[in-house]
Design a protein around this motif. Structure first.
Motif, PDB file in Angstrom:
ATOM      1  N   ILE A  80      22.721  16.774 -18.357  1.00 24.00           N
ATOM      2  CA  ILE A  80      24.031  16.190 -18.656  1.00 24.00           C
ATOM      3  C   ILE A  80      25.130  17.245 -18.649  1.00 24.00           C
ATOM      4  CG2 ILE A  80      25.359  14.944 -20.374  1.00 24.00           C
ATOM      5  CD1 ILE A  80      22.644  13.727 -21.254  1.00 24.00           C
ATOM      6  N   ARG A  83      26.701  19.196 -15.509  1.00 24.47           N
ATOM      7  CA  ARG A  83      27.635  18.555 -14.585  1.00 24.47           C
ATOM      8  C   ARG A  83      29.069  18.632 -15.067  1.00 24.47           C
ATOM      9  NH1 ARG A  83      25.208  14.003 -11.769  1.00 24.47           N
ATOM     10  NH2 ARG A  83      22.969  14.266 -11.752  1.00 24.47           N
ATOM     11  N   ILE A  84      29.268  18.848 -16.353  1.00 22.68           N
ATOM     12  CA  ILE A  84      30.640  18.819 -16.869  1.00 22.68           C
ATOM     13  C   ILE A  84      31.011  20.161 -17.463  1.00 22.68           C
ATOM     14  CG2 ILE A  84      30.800  16.362 -17.316  1.00 22.68           C
ATOM     15  CD1 ILE A  84      29.959  16.938 -20.129  1.00 22.68           C
ATOM     16  N   ALA A  94      31.034  14.542 -24.716  1.00 26.97           N
ATOM     17  CA  ALA A  94      29.656  14.268 -24.328  1.00 26.97           C
ATOM     18  C   ALA A  94      28.680  14.717 -25.400  1.00 26.97           C
ATOM     19  CB  ALA A  94      29.332  14.946 -23.004  1.00 26.97           C
ATOM     20  N   ALA A  97      28.927  12.442 -28.320  1.00 28.53           N
ATOM     21  CA  ALA A  97      28.338  11.131 -28.038  1.00 28.53           C
ATOM     22  C   ALA A  97      26.819  11.204 -28.074  1.00 28.53           C
ATOM     23  CB  ALA A  97      28.809  10.622 -26.679  1.00 28.53           C
ATOM     24  N   ILE A  98      26.250  12.282 -27.535  1.00 24.48           N
ATOM     25  CA  ILE A  98      24.788  12.406 -27.557  1.00 24.48           C
ATOM     26  C   ILE A  98      24.302  12.489 -29.005  1.00 24.48           C
ATOM     27  CG2 ILE A  98      22.857  13.881 -26.920  1.00 24.48           C
ATOM     28  CD1 ILE A  98      24.575  14.792 -24.531  1.00 24.48           C
ATOM     29  N   ALA A 101      24.544   9.149 -30.617  1.00 23.31           N
ATOM     30  CA  ALA A 101      23.544   8.230 -30.088  1.00 23.31           C
ATOM     31  C   ALA A 101      22.197   8.508 -30.741  1.00 23.31           C
ATOM     32  CB  ALA A 101      23.439   8.366 -28.568  1.00 23.31           C
TER      33      ALA A 101
ATOM     34  N   CYS B 305      27.595   5.163 -26.984  1.00 25.30           N
ATOM     35  CA  CYS B 305      27.472   6.582 -26.686  1.00 25.30           C
ATOM     36  C   CYS B 305      26.760   6.795 -25.371  1.00 25.30           C
ATOM     37  CB  CYS B 305      26.748   7.292 -27.813  1.00 25.30           C
ATOM     38  SG  CYS B 305      27.716   7.307 -29.302  1.00 25.30           S
ATOM     39  N   ALA B 306      25.767   5.959 -25.101  1.00 27.85           N
ATOM     40  CA  ALA B 306      25.068   6.076 -23.822  1.00 27.85           C
ATOM     41  C   ALA B 306      26.035   5.772 -22.682  1.00 27.85           C
ATOM     42  CB  ALA B 306      23.881   5.126 -23.788  1.00 27.85           C
ATOM     43  N   LEU B 308      29.217   6.038 -22.743  1.00 23.01           N
ATOM     44  CA  LEU B 308      30.206   7.112 -22.731  1.00 23.01           C
ATOM     45  C   LEU B 308      29.683   8.301 -21.949  1.00 23.01           C
ATOM     46  CD1 LEU B 308      32.849   7.704 -24.092  1.00 23.01           C
ATOM     47  CD2 LEU B 308      31.629   8.530 -26.056  1.00 23.01           C
ATOM     48  N   THR B 309      28.459   8.722 -22.280  1.00 26.07           N
ATOM     49  CA  THR B 309      27.881   9.873 -21.598  1.00 26.07           C
ATOM     50  C   THR B 309      27.703   9.582 -20.116  1.00 26.07           C
ATOM     51  OG1 THR B 309      26.659  10.109 -23.633  1.00 26.07           O
ATOM     52  CG2 THR B 309      26.117  11.617 -21.882  1.00 26.07           C
ATOM     53  N   ILE B 312      31.047   9.765 -18.389  1.00 25.14           N
ATOM     54  CA  ILE B 312      31.557  11.137 -18.291  1.00 25.14           C
ATOM     55  C   ILE B 312      30.838  11.887 -17.191  1.00 25.14           C
ATOM     56  CG2 ILE B 312      31.341  13.354 -19.452  1.00 25.14           C
ATOM     57  CD1 ILE B 312      32.681  12.375 -21.732  1.00 25.14           C
ATOM     58  N   VAL B 313      29.529  11.676 -17.108  1.00 22.47           N
ATOM     59  CA  VAL B 313      28.745  12.454 -16.158  1.00 22.47           C
ATOM     60  C   VAL B 313      28.862  11.882 -14.749  1.00 22.47           C
ATOM     61  CG1 VAL B 313      26.420  13.130 -15.568  1.00 22.47           C
ATOM     62  CG2 VAL B 313      27.177  13.295 -17.894  1.00 22.47           C
TER      63      VAL B 313
END
Lengths: 289, 336
Positions: A80, A83-84, A94, A97-98, A101, B305-306, B308-309, B312-313
């Protein structure tokens, strides 16, 4: 006396919690907002293994769960974050958010209430200068100090450790010398997650495994790092002693409700007086102001 | 092997409507006004349609509040460069203030909401002031703590109703007033912000994001610009909070809940950061979705969140940028 002893224990706990966060940030400039989530995940995996694989010895279970957390951390980067990389806003969102989650997923999956506890390494108390202390807390202190020493040796006398420091100091120069930035970032995230896991395994037996602890760990880690100067190791340890003692003092003289308030006030005061933290001399202008 | 690549070219009508020719024919005018009118009229007519399913009216109100919050987050993150992970703090301040004005000082609704909005925004700006020199990660970290801190302080001091919150807040005089207040305010802010970021002062604020040293070198105070931006953003959020307090007739600790921080961020990412409209569109998608997912409880946050990720990716430009591109440009395959 009690204040000093518990202050030291609390400080080393905080340092242990925040070490992983600092390490990842100082090496690869990634704010790992999933830190608290990884902490709780390790606790949960250990709990699962202890209760499902009853035959195995406890040290083996701990080793396995920390290894799993390392792999989770590394794969978060590999699949993940890679890439950013470099897009600051996306990195923050990100990882946050992970982390959310994972934490909310665990909560939904039934991680609630008081039923989730880990066994202590050794139960019993010792008496030091008239204060009774659990063995577990002494183990936390011991493991904390061992971790600092090992990390120091690793980053100063090991090829991989030196490469990590090289990337932390000057990424381009390090890349010219053949150090791969992505590989070091994967390693740093793996080690950072492993440290979060280690902290979880030694600290969580003192209480319950609850989701809220994940948020608290993240907040305290961040508080310590901001006060000590993000990316500075000496600063991290000093700041954890400052916050640790401040918390114990507020708990003794006020009430435990104010613990979080103290951490945040400490941050705000630090930012007002010395925005780069106690030891954060590097890149002061570039990053903060 | 023959190599092909995709080429994107602006549509003729887009090029024409950029100049004075925009008013030369109905087709051009429609091309310009169409999407905007569609949004405005659609949003204004929505409550009338929902007469059929009254339950969804509440959802729609909350949806517009979230789109206001998303607008504020988008403005702060993509125009000023301040990633604010604690939007809930602004909401909570607005909500509590309007409850205090209404319940303790007995002000009517039409006074308590505006007063709470203004004083809330001032209060938020002052409390965030120490963090103004920060940027990027540091700002995100510190703002993340604000809502948590506010919760702890209220719990510890047992003020403002403590854990029970302030009950007995007045509701709105009429159902349609309740709905159209938020709709009209949302539209005003949406189009107002789009103008604002292209004004002179808006350009300076965008300069703060791109190169604050240059802004400082020009003799403009960066801290002043940032606090102005935070004032505007918290103004919107405080209005949202005050509105929610009157909608639920209650102001409690749940105004500082995680939802108010995370859903706006998710809708900005999904809608497309930096477009402002995208933020609103994103929340129009996410909030009804969350209503459908109510059955799953906290698992909703996992789904957010999933998503969102993943966005983003995989699709970091967001829906709105994608749609705008399709609207303004056409694609064709050309030989390399």
């Amino acid at each position: 006396m009690e204040i000093i002893i518990y202050g030291v224990i609390n400080s080393i706990t905080l340092a242990l919690i925040s070490l992983g966060f600092t390490l990842v940030y100082s090496i690869s400039r990634l704010p790992n907002f999933a830190h608290g989530a990884l902490y709780i995940t390790t606790g949960y995996i250990t709990w699962l293994l202890v209760n499902k694989l009853e035959g195995f010895p406890f040290p083996f279970v701990i080793f396995i769960s920390i290894a799993i957390t390392c792999i989770i951390g590394a794969s978060i980067y590999r699949f993940i974050l890679i890439r950013i990389r470099g897009m600051e806003i996306s990195e923050i969102i990100a990882t946050y958010a992970i982390g959310l989650a994972i934490l909310e997923g665990l909560r939904w999956g039934g991680l609630r209430g008081m039923t989730f506890t880990l066994p202590t390494f050794s139960s019993g108390t010792v008496n030091i200068f008239g204060t009774n202390i659990d063995h577990q807390r002494l183990i936390v202190v011991g493991i904390g100090i061992c971790t600092f020493i090992l990390l120091y040796l690793f980053t100063h006398f090991n090829k991989i450790g030196l490469a990590l420091r090289g990337i932390a100091q000057d990424e381009r120069a390090a890349m010219m010398l053949g150090i791969d930035s992505d590989t070091t970032a994967i390693i740093s995230l793996a080690i950072g997650s492993g440290l979060a896991g280690l902290a979880a395994v030694v600290i969580l037996p003192l209480g319950n495994i609850i989701v809220e602890a994940g948020y608290n760990v993240l907040i305290f880690a961040i508080a310590v790092c901001v006060i000590g100067g993000l990316g500075s190791w000496a600063g991290t340890i000093l700041a954890s002693f400052i916050i640790g003692f401040a918390q114990i003092l507020t708990e003794v003289f006020l009430s435990s409700h104010y613990q979080m308030v103290v951490a945040l006030l400490a941050i705000i005061v630090t930012l007002l007086i010395k925005p780069s933290g106690i030891f954060g001399k590097q890149k002061e202008l570039e990053e903060r102001v | 092997m023959e190599m092909m690549r995709k080429e994107r070219i602006d549509r003729g009508i887009k090029v024409r409507t950029e100049g004075i020719y925009a008013i030369s024919s109905y087709r051009e005018i429609l091309y310009l006004m169409g999407p905007r009118l569609l949004l405005i009229v659609g949003v204004l007519v929505l409550p009338l349609f929902l007469e059929l399913v009254p339950y969804w009216k509440r959802v729609i109100n909350i949806m517009f509040v979230y789109s206001l919050l998303a607008l504020a987050f988008d403005f702060l993150a993509n125009y000023v460069g301040l990633v604010c992970l604690g939007g809930a703090f602004f909401v909570g301040v607005g909500g509590y203030l309007s409850a205090v004005f209404n319940v303790y000082l007995h002000l009517p609704v039409y006074l308590s909401i505006p007063l709470a909005t203004i004083f809330g925004a001032v209060f938020c700006t002052i409390t965030v002031l120490p963090c103004m020199p920060l940027r990027g990660v540091y700002f995100a970290i510190v703002t993340l703590m604000y809502p948590l801190l506010a919760t702890r302080v209220i719990e510890a001091l047992n003020i403002l109703g403590g854990t029970n919150g302030i009950t007995g807040v007045d509701s709105f005089p009429h159902e349609y007033a309740e709905q159209y207040v938020i709709i009209i305010v949302m539209l005003l802010f949406l189009f107002g912000m789009r103008r604002f970021v292209n004004q002179d002062i808006g350009l300076v604020i965008r300069g703060v994001k791109d190169n604050d040293q240059a802004v400082r070198a020009s003799g403009i105070s960066v801290t002043y610009m940032k606090s102005l931006a935070v004032f505007i953003a918290s103004f919107m959020c405080c209005f949202g909070g005050a509105y929610i307090a009157h909608l639920y007739m209650w102001a409690g600790l749940s105004l500082f809940a995680l939802d108010f921080s995370i859903i706006p961020i998710a809708s900005v990412v999904i809608g497309g950061g930096g477009t402002l409209v995208g933020a609103a569109i994103g929340s129009f998608i996410l909030v009804p979705l969350s209503e459908f997912l109510r059955f799953f409880g906290t698992f909703r946050i996992v789904i957010y969140c999933a998503a969102l990720t993943a966005f983003i990716v995989l699709k970091s430009e967001g829906l709105m940028v994608y749609l705008q591109r399709k609207y303004h440009q056409f694609e064709r395959w050309v030989r390399v």
